[in-house]
Design an enzyme around this catalytic site. Structure first.
Site, PDB file in Angstrom:
ATOM      1  N   HIS A   9      41.976  -4.776  82.443  1.00  0.00           N
ATOM      2  CA  HIS A   9      43.396  -5.060  82.178  1.00  0.00           C
ATOM      3  C   HIS A   9      43.757  -4.875  80.710  1.00  0.00           C
ATOM      4  CE1 HIS A   9      41.109  -8.790  81.620  1.00  0.00           C
ATOM      5  NE2 HIS A   9      42.006  -9.119  80.716  1.00  0.00           N
ATOM      6  N   CYS A  66      38.776  -1.201  76.878  1.00  0.00           N
ATOM      7  CA  CYS A  66      39.006  -2.621  77.130  1.00  0.00           C
ATOM      8  C   CYS A  66      39.862  -3.137  75.985  1.00  0.00           C
ATOM      9  CB  CYS A  66      37.682  -3.385  77.324  1.00  0.00           C
ATOM     10  SG  CYS A  66      36.636  -3.531  75.873  1.00  0.00           S
ATOM     11  N   GLY A  67      39.902  -4.445  75.786  1.00  0.00           N
ATOM     12  CA  GLY A  67      40.766  -4.962  74.722  1.00  0.00           C
ATOM     13  C   GLY A  67      40.279  -4.568  73.340  1.00  0.00           C
ATOM     14  N   GLY A  69      37.009  -2.844  72.904  1.00  0.00           N
ATOM     15  CA  GLY A  69      35.992  -1.795  72.976  1.00  0.00           C
ATOM     16  C   GLY A  69      34.581  -2.378  72.971  1.00  0.00           C
ATOM     17  N   GLY A  71      33.173  -5.228  74.577  1.00  0.00           N
ATOM     18  CA  GLY A  71      32.584  -5.586  75.871  1.00  0.00           C
ATOM     19  C   GLY A  71      32.184  -4.346  76.655  1.00  0.00           C
ATOM     20  N   HIS A  99      25.381  13.894  66.053  1.00  0.00           N
ATOM     21  CA  HIS A  99      24.077  13.413  65.568  1.00  0.00           C
ATOM     22  C   HIS A  99      23.329  12.577  66.603  1.00  0.00           C
ATOM     23  CE1 HIS A  99      24.973  13.703  60.947  1.00  0.00           C
ATOM     24  NE2 HIS A  99      25.408  14.759  61.612  1.00  0.00           N
ATOM     25  N   ARG A 134      16.078  16.976  63.222  1.00  0.00           N
ATOM     26  CA  ARG A 134      16.035  15.558  62.827  1.00  0.00           C
ATOM     27  C   ARG A 134      16.831  14.676  63.791  1.00  0.00           C
ATOM     28  NH1 ARG A 134      20.014  17.828  59.773  1.00  0.00           N
ATOM     29  NH2 ARG A 134      21.776  16.548  59.088  1.00  0.00           N
TER      30      ARG A 134
HETATM   31  C1  RB5 Z   1      39.931  -9.008  78.292  1.00  0.00           C
HETATM   32  O1  RB5 Z   1      40.878  -9.978  78.062  1.00  0.00           O
HETATM   33  C2  RB5 Z   1      39.091  -8.704  77.059  1.00  0.00           C
HETATM   34  O2  RB5 Z   1      38.271  -9.790  76.763  1.00  0.00           O
HETATM   35  C3  RB5 Z   1      38.290  -7.441  77.273  1.00  0.00           C
HETATM   36  O3  RB5 Z   1      39.160  -6.409  77.560  1.00  0.00           O
HETATM   37  C4  RB5 Z   1      37.484  -6.902  76.108  1.00  0.00           C
HETATM   38  O4  RB5 Z   1      38.203  -6.981  74.913  1.00  0.00           O
HETATM   39  C5  RB5 Z   1      36.120  -7.339  75.960  1.00  0.00           C
HETATM   40  O5  RB5 Z   1      35.423  -6.861  75.040  1.00  0.00           O
END
Ligand code: RB5
Length: 157
Positions: A9, A66-67, A69, A71, A99, A134
């Site tokens: 979301h 995500c909100g 990045g 998670g 790289h 490398r």
């Molecule tokens: C959702 O509310 C939020 O926690 C999720 O999207 C994200 O930011 C997690 O890393």
């Protein structure tokens, strides 16, 4: 290129923008959800779907929104063969591929706006792993660590 994309979301509206842009760039998009905006959905579900598509070779690259990045990055890197990173600057978005053979880009929709996200996706998708000795050596060390193998001894210099 086949590109798998997913978002919870927190990234849902940005995903729609990116799907259109990635198609305009001439790529084939596999949308792994979410299909609807559901404030109670969980980022690991979409990160896993994208990561598994990349690991299985169904897609060459993945993008997860995500909100923050963060998670998405943590969850995607649990899938063997996936090298995911949150990149909110264009240098990292292409250099991570050149790289480090990064194959999944994670974006935080609460951190970057639409235009920046488009530039990041474009930089990521246009980049190719350099294959230089490398970088290959370092990549092989990452793969060995992932496989739980003993690390090669460092060369005497
Ligand atoms: C959702 O509310 C939020 O926690 C999720 O999207 C994200 O930011 C997690 O890393």
């Amino acid at each position: 290129m086949r590109v798998a994309i997913g978002a919870d979301h927190g990234g849902f509206p940005l995903k729609a923008e990116l799907v259109a842009q990635i198609r305009d760039l001439g790529h084939q998009v596999q949308d792994m959800g979410a299909r609807i905006l559901d404030a109670a959905d969980d980022y690991p579900d979409f990160a896993k779907a994208v990561a598994q598509a990349v690991a299985a070779g169904q897609a060459e690259r993945g993008i997860i929104v995500c909100g923050s990045g963060v998670g998405a990055t943590v969850a995607a890197n649990k899938v063997s063969g996936v090298r995911a990173a949150t990149c909110h600057d264009t240098y990292s978005a292409h250099q991570g591929v050149e790289h480090d053979d990064m194959n999944v880009l994670c974006l935080g929709a609460r951190v970057v706006g639409e235009e920046v996200a488009r530039e990041l996706a474009k930089a990521f998708l246009n980049a190719r792993f350099s294959g230089e000795e490398r970088h290959l050596r370092r990549l092989n060390k990452v793969k060995a660590a992932e496989a739980g193998l003993a690390q090669p001894k460092p060369k005497a210099r």
